[in-house]
Design an enzyme around this catalytic site. Structure first.
Site, PDB file in Angstrom:
ATOM      1  N   PHE A 111       0.981  -1.117  -0.201  1.00  0.00           N
ATOM      2  CA  PHE A 111      -0.264   0.166   0.055  1.00  0.00           C
ATOM      3  C   PHE A 111       0.448   0.934   0.183  1.00  0.00           C
ATOM      4  O   PHE A 111       2.090   1.087   0.237  1.00  0.00           O
ATOM      5  CB  PHE A 111      -1.015   0.195   1.117  1.00  0.00           C
ATOM      6  CG  PHE A 111      -2.186   1.175   0.996  1.00  0.00           C
ATOM      7  CD1 PHE A 111      -2.766   1.554   0.012  1.00  0.00           C
ATOM      8  CD2 PHE A 111      -2.066   2.077   2.145  1.00  0.00           C
ATOM      9  CE1 PHE A 111      -3.563   2.574   0.007  1.00  0.00           C
ATOM     10  CE2 PHE A 111      -3.365   3.289   2.340  1.00  0.00           C
ATOM     11  CZ  PHE A 111      -3.756   3.041   1.076  1.00  0.00           C
ATOM     12  N   ASP A 181       6.672  -3.823   8.942  1.00  0.00           N
ATOM     13  CA  ASP A 181       4.926  -2.936   8.426  1.00  0.00           C
ATOM     14  C   ASP A 181       4.709  -4.264   7.837  1.00  0.00           C
ATOM     15  O   ASP A 181       4.202  -5.524   6.904  1.00  0.00           O
ATOM     16  CB  ASP A 181       5.413  -2.187   6.832  1.00  0.00           C
ATOM     17  CG  ASP A 181       3.923  -1.363   6.239  1.00  0.00           C
ATOM     18  OD1 ASP A 181       2.836  -2.100   6.614  1.00  0.00           O
ATOM     19  OD2 ASP A 181       4.091  -1.284   5.236  1.00  0.00           O
ATOM     20  N   GLN A 207      -7.723  -0.391  10.076  1.00  0.00           N
ATOM     21  CA  GLN A 207      -8.583   0.067   9.066  1.00  0.00           C
ATOM     22  C   GLN A 207     -10.018  -1.344   9.116  1.00  0.00           C
ATOM     23  O   GLN A 207      -9.365  -2.143   9.103  1.00  0.00           O
ATOM     24  CB  GLN A 207      -7.866  -0.127   7.749  1.00  0.00           C
ATOM     25  CG  GLN A 207      -8.690   1.149   6.394  1.00  0.00           C
ATOM     26  CD  GLN A 207      -9.114  -0.032   5.703  1.00  0.00           C
ATOM     27  OE1 GLN A 207      -9.163  -0.977   5.682  1.00  0.00           O
ATOM     28  NE2 GLN A 207      -9.708   1.342   4.260  1.00  0.00           N
ATOM     29  N   LYS A 210      -9.281  -4.846   7.352  1.00  0.00           N
ATOM     30  CA  LYS A 210      -8.496  -5.126   8.016  1.00  0.00           C
ATOM     31  C   LYS A 210      -9.438  -6.735   9.261  1.00  0.00           C
ATOM     32  O   LYS A 210      -9.969  -6.264   9.334  1.00  0.00           O
ATOM     33  CB  LYS A 210      -7.344  -4.359   8.522  1.00  0.00           C
ATOM     34  CG  LYS A 210      -6.446  -3.228   8.156  1.00  0.00           C
ATOM     35  CD  LYS A 210      -5.747  -3.819   7.230  1.00  0.00           C
ATOM     36  CE  LYS A 210      -4.965  -3.710   6.418  1.00  0.00           C
ATOM     37  NZ  LYS A 210      -5.608  -2.223   5.960  1.00  0.00           N
ATOM     38  N   ARG A 239       4.382  15.193  24.189  1.00  0.00           N
ATOM     39  CA  ARG A 239       4.481  15.017  25.946  1.00  0.00           C
ATOM     40  C   ARG A 239       5.098  14.066  26.375  1.00  0.00           C
ATOM     41  O   ARG A 239       5.487  12.960  25.769  1.00  0.00           O
ATOM     42  CB  ARG A 239       2.476  13.893  26.455  1.00  0.00           C
ATOM     43  CG  ARG A 239       2.539  15.717  26.803  1.00  0.00           C
ATOM     44  CD  ARG A 239       0.457  15.512  27.090  1.00  0.00           C
ATOM     45  NE  ARG A 239      -0.165  15.952  27.828  1.00  0.00           N
ATOM     46  CZ  ARG A 239      -0.626  17.004  26.663  1.00  0.00           C
ATOM     47  NH1 ARG A 239      -1.298  15.901  24.821  1.00  0.00           N
ATOM     48  NH2 ARG A 239      -1.656  18.192  26.916  1.00  0.00           N
ATOM     49  N   TYR A 246       1.170  19.792  30.325  1.00  0.00           N
ATOM     50  CA  TYR A 246       1.816  21.019  28.825  1.00  0.00           C
ATOM     51  C   TYR A 246       3.266  21.367  28.852  1.00  0.00           C
ATOM     52  O   TYR A 246       3.824  22.386  28.477  1.00  0.00           O
ATOM     53  CB  TYR A 246       0.952  22.597  29.113  1.00  0.00           C
ATOM     54  CG  TYR A 246      -0.351  22.340  28.706  1.00  0.00           C
ATOM     55  CD1 TYR A 246      -1.233  22.235  28.021  1.00  0.00           C
ATOM     56  CD2 TYR A 246      -1.121  22.454  30.096  1.00  0.00           C
ATOM     57  CE1 TYR A 246      -2.871  22.191  28.141  1.00  0.00           C
ATOM     58  CE2 TYR A 246      -2.709  22.936  29.425  1.00  0.00           C
ATOM     59  CZ  TYR A 246      -3.773  22.547  28.776  1.00  0.00           C
ATOM     60  OH  TYR A 246      -4.989  22.162  28.416  1.00  0.00           O
ATOM     61  N   ARG A 256      -3.894  10.135  18.794  1.00  0.00           N
ATOM     62  CA  ARG A 256      -4.537   9.373  20.178  1.00  0.00           C
ATOM     63  C   ARG A 256      -5.579   8.554  19.383  1.00  0.00           C
ATOM     64  O   ARG A 256      -6.804   8.624  19.272  1.00  0.00           O
ATOM     65  CB  ARG A 256      -4.759  10.145  21.291  1.00  0.00           C
ATOM     66  CG  ARG A 256      -3.163  10.784  22.181  1.00  0.00           C
ATOM     67  CD  ARG A 256      -4.106  10.991  23.084  1.00  0.00           C
ATOM     68  NE  ARG A 256      -5.021  12.481  23.092  1.00  0.00           N
ATOM     69  CZ  ARG A 256      -4.774  13.377  23.115  1.00  0.00           C
ATOM     70  NH1 ARG A 256      -2.986  14.055  23.576  1.00  0.00           N
ATOM     71  NH2 ARG A 256      -5.583  14.570  23.164  1.00  0.00           N
TER      72      ARG A 256
END
Length: 284
Positions: A111, A181, A207, A210, A239, A246, A256
């Site tokens: 891909f 991969d 995805q 899959k 982070r 912060y 995330r």
């Protein structure tokens, strides 16, 4: 035999003697449609409902539970989830500090994200042809290595593991890093090691096409704690594990996974082993 094989179970001998193309009864039709994908049941419904009603929708215990379970499933120490297999590749490449001019060896049969995750991080994908298994041909890698080569990214196409003994030997001899991969290789093993644990790290996709899916999603698995920490930081807006909320220790992004996706993936993972064994039986 070919004609009757297409119409197994049809009682009418005239119909059974003809291919569906020529008027015979099709094996699949309105009374017996093709299976649909994705597969789900009450496990996903309950998981989504519980997440909805909990009010805890953001990057919490369901994500952590999935990461632990998927790492264990692949035989890895660490798993860092993210938004897609493409993102997983970009994060892994960034974690290697690939810079403009650096080259990463990849196969041309894959891909597009295998190439674009290198290019988007500033590197140059270098194509090395595939072998008769459609995987990166280890015999051709040495000739493609230049002073600018930094990594090799083999693709375990269709779940078939590349020749990782040869690839790892070349990488060690030439001072390169191997990122697998493994977006086709959930549950695949090589010498009793899971895909994604055979190099520095491995990337996975969830995805919708899959073998387990939450519509989208991805993950990086690795046994390297430092590499996992960098990947987590990149996926989590830069982070650091010890920094203030912060306090951002590097240039990262927001990749995330949501608690809703993790809830679905936890349910999907619960049936993956049985589905994989069924695919193997069907293939045999």
């Amino acid at each position: 035999p070919l004609e009757t094989a297409w119409t197994v179970g049809v009682s009418d001998p005239v119909t059974a003697s003809r291919l569906a193309l020529h008027g015979g009864a099709p094996v699949r039709g309105p009374d017996k449609p093709w299976p649909v994908w994705p597969v789900f049941d009450d496990a996903e419904r309950r998981a989504l409902n519980e997440t909805l009603e909990s009010g805890a929708w953001w990057y919490g215990e369901r994500v952590a539970t999935f990461e632990r379970a998927f790492a264990a499933f692949q035989g890895a120490v660490h798993c860092v989830s993210c938004t897609s297999g493409t993102t997983a590749g970009e994060i892994a490449i960034q974690a290697l500090d690939i810079a403009p001019g650096d080259e990463v060896i990849i196969p041309p049969y894959t891909f597009i994200a295998t190439a674009t995750c290198v290019a988007r991080m500033g590197g140059t994908p270098v194509f090395v042809d595939v072998d008769d298994a459609w995987n990166l041909n280890a015999d051709l890698i040495d000739a493609a290595i230049t002073p600018r080569t930094r990594a090799i990214m083999p693709v375990h196409f269709g779940g078939r593991i590349c020749d990782m003994d040869r690839i790892n030997e070349i990488a060690a001899r030439r001072g390169l890093t191997v990122i697998e991969d493994a977006c086709h290789a959930w549950g695949s093993t090589y010498r009793d090691q899971g895909a994604g644990t055979l190099g520095k790290a491995g990337i996975f996709s969830f995805q919708v096409s899959k073998n387990i899916t939450a519509g989208e999603g991805g993950a990086i698995v690795t046994d390297d704690a430092d590499f996992a920490e960098v990947c987590r930081s990149i996926s989590h807006c830069g982070r650091g594990s010890d920094s203030a909320w912060y306090g951002h220790v590097r240039v990262g992004t927001n990749a995330r996974l949501t608690e809703f996706q993790a809830a679905v993936l936890n349910a999907q993972l619960g049936r993956l082993e049985e589905q994989t064994r069924r695919r193997e039986r069907n293939g045999d």
